[in-house]
Design an enzyme around this catalytic site. Structure first.
Site, PDB file in Angstrom:
ATOM      1  N   PRO A  26      11.354  47.028  25.492  1.00  0.00           N
ATOM      2  CA  PRO A  26      12.419  46.170  26.034  1.00  0.00           C
ATOM      3  C   PRO A  26      11.781  44.952  26.699  1.00  0.00           C
ATOM      4  O   PRO A  26      10.837  45.094  27.468  1.00  0.00           O
ATOM      5  CB  PRO A  26      13.096  47.072  27.080  1.00  0.00           C
ATOM      6  CG  PRO A  26      12.051  48.074  27.475  1.00  0.00           C
ATOM      7  CD  PRO A  26      11.175  48.263  26.263  1.00  0.00           C
ATOM      8  N   MET A  27      12.271  43.768  26.374  1.00  0.00           N
ATOM      9  CA  MET A  27      11.770  42.555  27.041  1.00  0.00           C
ATOM     10  C   MET A  27      12.954  41.665  27.373  1.00  0.00           C
ATOM     11  O   MET A  27      13.635  41.145  26.479  1.00  0.00           O
ATOM     12  CB  MET A  27      10.764  41.822  26.142  1.00  0.00           C
ATOM     13  CG  MET A  27       9.442  42.559  26.008  1.00  0.00           C
ATOM     14  SD  MET A  27       8.212  41.631  25.070  1.00  0.00           S
ATOM     15  CE  MET A  27       8.803  41.871  23.403  1.00  0.00           C
ATOM     16  N   GLN A  79      18.733  50.067  28.456  1.00  0.00           N
ATOM     17  CA  GLN A  79      17.932  50.249  29.663  1.00  0.00           C
ATOM     18  C   GLN A  79      18.662  49.734  30.896  1.00  0.00           C
ATOM     19  O   GLN A  79      19.155  48.606  30.916  1.00  0.00           O
ATOM     20  CB  GLN A  79      16.591  49.514  29.555  1.00  0.00           C
ATOM     21  CG  GLN A  79      15.702  49.868  30.741  1.00  0.00           C
ATOM     22  CD  GLN A  79      14.419  49.071  30.798  1.00  0.00           C
ATOM     23  OE1 GLN A  79      14.455  47.860  31.001  1.00  0.00           O
ATOM     24  NE2 GLN A  79      13.301  49.741  30.627  1.00  0.00           N
ATOM     25  N   CYS A 109       9.340  47.415  35.967  1.00  0.00           N
ATOM     26  CA  CYS A 109       9.350  45.948  36.019  1.00  0.00           C
ATOM     27  C   CYS A 109       8.663  45.453  37.296  1.00  0.00           C
ATOM     28  O   CYS A 109       9.008  45.864  38.390  1.00  0.00           O
ATOM     29  CB  CYS A 109      10.783  45.419  35.963  1.00  0.00           C
ATOM     30  SG  CYS A 109      10.807  43.627  35.976  1.00  0.00           S
ATOM     31  N   GLY A 210       1.110  49.003  26.279  1.00  0.00           N
ATOM     32  CA  GLY A 210       0.272  48.004  26.917  1.00  0.00           C
ATOM     33  C   GLY A 210      -0.828  47.484  26.022  1.00  0.00           C
ATOM     34  O   GLY A 210      -1.740  48.222  25.641  1.00  0.00           O
ATOM     35  N   ASP A 211      -0.706  46.204  25.631  1.00  0.00           N
ATOM     36  CA  ASP A 211      -1.764  45.489  24.910  1.00  0.00           C
ATOM     37  C   ASP A 211      -2.006  45.978  23.484  1.00  0.00           C
ATOM     38  O   ASP A 211      -3.101  45.783  22.952  1.00  0.00           O
ATOM     39  CB  ASP A 211      -3.100  45.559  25.672  1.00  0.00           C
ATOM     40  CG  ASP A 211      -3.011  44.903  27.039  1.00  0.00           C
ATOM     41  OD1 ASP A 211      -2.072  44.125  27.266  1.00  0.00           O
ATOM     42  OD2 ASP A 211      -3.888  45.186  27.879  1.00  0.00           O
ATOM     43  N   GLY A 233       5.210  45.367  22.929  1.00  0.00           N
ATOM     44  CA  GLY A 233       6.042  44.271  23.420  1.00  0.00           C
ATOM     45  C   GLY A 233       5.595  42.920  22.907  1.00  0.00           C
ATOM     46  O   GLY A 233       6.012  42.451  21.840  1.00  0.00           O
ATOM     47  N   ARG A 234       4.681  42.263  23.661  1.00  0.00           N
ATOM     48  CA  ARG A 234       4.393  40.844  23.439  1.00  0.00           C
ATOM     49  C   ARG A 234       3.810  40.521  22.078  1.00  0.00           C
ATOM     50  O   ARG A 234       3.910  39.368  21.635  1.00  0.00           O
ATOM     51  CB  ARG A 234       3.467  40.344  24.562  1.00  0.00           C
ATOM     52  CG  ARG A 234       4.180  40.319  25.920  1.00  0.00           C
ATOM     53  CD  ARG A 234       3.194  40.197  27.041  1.00  0.00           C
ATOM     54  NE  ARG A 234       2.362  41.398  27.118  1.00  0.00           N
ATOM     55  CZ  ARG A 234       1.242  41.488  27.829  1.00  0.00           C
ATOM     56  NH1 ARG A 234       0.830  40.454  28.521  1.00  0.00           N
ATOM     57  NH2 ARG A 234       0.549  42.619  27.844  1.00  0.00           N
TER      58      ARG A 234
HETATM   59  C1  LIG Z   1       8.980  38.624  29.043  1.00  0.00           C
HETATM   60  C2  LIG Z   1       8.949  40.106  29.311  1.00  0.00           C
HETATM   61  C3  LIG Z   1      10.115  40.764  29.650  1.00  0.00           C
HETATM   62  C4  LIG Z   1      10.085  42.144  29.914  1.00  0.00           C
HETATM   63  N1  LIG Z   1      11.252  42.792  30.209  1.00  0.00           N
HETATM   64  C5  LIG Z   1      11.245  44.134  30.388  1.00  0.00           C
HETATM   65  C6  LIG Z   1      12.447  44.859  30.573  1.00  0.00           C
HETATM   66  O1  LIG Z   1      13.571  44.308  30.531  1.00  0.00           O
HETATM   67  N2  LIG Z   1      12.354  46.204  30.785  1.00  0.00           N
HETATM   68  C7  LIG Z   1      11.147  46.851  30.800  1.00  0.00           C
HETATM   69  O2  LIG Z   1      11.096  48.067  30.990  1.00  0.00           O
HETATM   70  N3  LIG Z   1       9.994  46.192  30.596  1.00  0.00           N
HETATM   71  C8  LIG Z   1      10.020  44.874  30.369  1.00  0.00           C
HETATM   72  N4  LIG Z   1       8.861  44.224  30.093  1.00  0.00           N
HETATM   73  C9  LIG Z   1       7.602  44.991  29.959  1.00  0.00           C
HETATM   74  C10 LIG Z   1       7.380  45.392  28.498  1.00  0.00           C
HETATM   75  O3  LIG Z   1       8.374  46.294  28.069  1.00  0.00           O
HETATM   76  C11 LIG Z   1       5.999  46.056  28.318  1.00  0.00           C
HETATM   77  O4  LIG Z   1       5.934  47.181  29.149  1.00  0.00           O
HETATM   78  C12 LIG Z   1       4.851  45.105  28.669  1.00  0.00           C
HETATM   79  O5  LIG Z   1       5.042  43.827  28.115  1.00  0.00           O
HETATM   80  C13 LIG Z   1       3.499  45.682  28.185  1.00  0.00           C
HETATM   81  O6  LIG Z   1       3.512  45.863  26.796  1.00  0.00           O
HETATM   82  P1  LIG Z   1       2.800  44.805  25.776  1.00  0.00           P
HETATM   83  O7  LIG Z   1       1.384  44.627  26.257  1.00  0.00           O
HETATM   84  O8  LIG Z   1       2.896  45.460  24.447  1.00  0.00           O
HETATM   85  O9  LIG Z   1       3.564  43.517  25.894  1.00  0.00           O
HETATM   86  C14 LIG Z   1       8.861  42.853  29.848  1.00  0.00           C
HETATM   87  C15 LIG Z   1       7.699  42.170  29.491  1.00  0.00           C
HETATM   88  C16 LIG Z   1       7.728  40.823  29.215  1.00  0.00           C
HETATM   89  C17 LIG Z   1       6.445  40.127  28.820  1.00  0.00           C
END
Ligand SMILES: Cc1cc2nc3c(=O)[nH]c(=O)nc-3n(C[C@H](O)[C@H](O)[C@H](O)COP(=O)(O)O)c2cc1C
Length: 342
Positions: A26-27, A79, A109, A210-211, A233-234
């Site tokens: 979720p982002m 969520q 968050c 994560g990452d 995520g990213r």
């Molecule tokens: C712009 C952005 C918005 C995010 N919004 C949420 C969210 O709404 N709920 C949540 O649980 N995590 C949120 N996250 C965290 C991501 O779900 C994830 O845990 C985090 O980016 C690490 O994963 P990644 O390295 O694959 O990006 C957000 C992250 C980013 C970068």
């Protein structure tokens, strides 16, 4: 790579069948309905709504409906964020009423506007309070409830295993762990091995996050954490097919619906843009789509000129934006390949 094939197998979450083990994270501001639809079409095992503030949902505030509405996907996961048990319970009831198959609780968050309200990862500083929210949600709905957390607030308080164990005892059916503390925000590297302590503490599925951005990293995070699934995520910025591509590769298949030619990519980006305009209306959609367009350009047209980027990212004319996108993604790609063929 044994772990990679594991990613292709289904996972049961409290009786809900998840088709594979590579999930879209979720982002907020990113994984809206058009994005989730695309990630699902590419083969992501599970997609999750952006967080919705339970207090605002319970009060019927504008915008919440778009975040929780059912987009017709086989598993609808919503969520919730918040700090008041009464709002969390009510929010969960509303989301379930909209057809949510799984309710996730945000305890990860790090944003100050969220933790400042003692929601998100701030809940990891007060596990009794966190549990009162979990109990309120579990008690309010019959669908499975899951929790997303970090490793802890800071290095001196790595209490994710304790929170996960107490959450399981309260009826939570899956936990996701981002391998950073709240105080790290997004700095440094996620600690994939630390997620193993959560896996050892519970018997419900654990999702590692994560990452991760490639199939190799997905296999490695599973190996190091012992987790049951991976959440990404990213790495989806400018590539909504990332999770699906890894899941389908793990199944030995080729990725679904991924644009493979400059023309197909331009059509894909323009249709994503148009879906956002129709969801949010032109004025809001234009602004919200810009970050996606910027990521598509970064990834697929890194040598677009500053002038072209400016035209795409500042124009208020959707037709001009679409035409310029096509010019940048198709015409330039063609002239580059013509040049390299010459
Ligand atoms: C712009 C952005 C918005 C995010 N919004 C949420 C969210 O709404 N709920 C949540 O649980 N995590 C949120 N996250 C965290 C991501 O779900 C994830 O845990 C985090 O980016 C690490 O994963 P990644 O390295 O694959 O990006 C957000 C992250 C980013 C970068």
């Amino acid at each position: 790579m044994a772990e990679l094939t594991t990613l292709a197998s289904p996972l049961d979450v409290g009786g809900v069948r998840i088709r594979n083990r590579v999930f879209l994270a979720p982002m907020s501001g990113i994984t809206d309905e058009p994005f989730r639809q695309r990630a699902h079409a590419h083969g992501a095992g599970l997609v999750v709504s952006e967080m919705v503030a339970s207090g605002e949902l319970a009060k019927g505030r504008a915008g919440c409906d778009l975040r929780i509405r059912h987009s017709g996907l086989p598993v609808h996961m919503v969520q919730l964020a918040g700090r008041e048990a009464v709002h969390m319970g009510e929010g969960a009831r509303i989301a379930a009423g909209e057809g949510a198959d799984i309710i996730d609780i945000n305890m990860g968050c790090p944003a100050k506007k969220v933790t400042g309200g003692y929601a998100g990862s701030a809940l990891m500083r007060d596990l009794d309070h966190a549990l009162s929210l979990i109990e309120a949600v579990v008690g309010a709905v019959s669908v499975p409830v899951t929790v997303k957390m970090r490793l802890g607030w800071d290095e001196s308080a790595l209490n994710a295993p304790m929170l996960a164990r107490r959450a399981e005892q309260a009826g939570v059916r899956m936990v996701t762990v981002h391998g950073r503390t709240r105080c790290q925000f997004y700095q440094g590297r996620a600690d994939w091995r630390a997620i193993a302590r959560v896996k050892e503490a519970v018997s419900i599925p654990v999702v590692a996050n994560g990452d991760v951005g490639s199939a190799e990293e997905a296999a490695t995070i599973l190996e190091q954490s012992g987790a049951d699934a991976v959440m990404i995520g990213r790495a989806h910025y400018g590539a909504p097919w990332t999770a699906g591509g890894i899941a389908t590769a793990a199944a030995g298949a080729s990725a679904q619906a991924v644009p493979r030619t400059p023309q197909a990519l331009a059509d894909y980006v323009v249709s994503h843009y148009e879906d956002m305009l129709s969801l949010y209306g032109i004025e809001s959609g234009l602004r919200q789509a810009r970050k996606h367009l910027g990521w598509y350009l970064d990834r697929h047209a890194p040598d677009a000129s500053a002038e072209q980027r400016k035209r795409i990212l500042t124009s208020f004319e959707p037709g001009d934006v679409a035409a310029e996108l096509r010019r940048v993604l198709v015409d330039r790609a063609q002239s580059t390949s013509l040049r390299s063929a010459a």
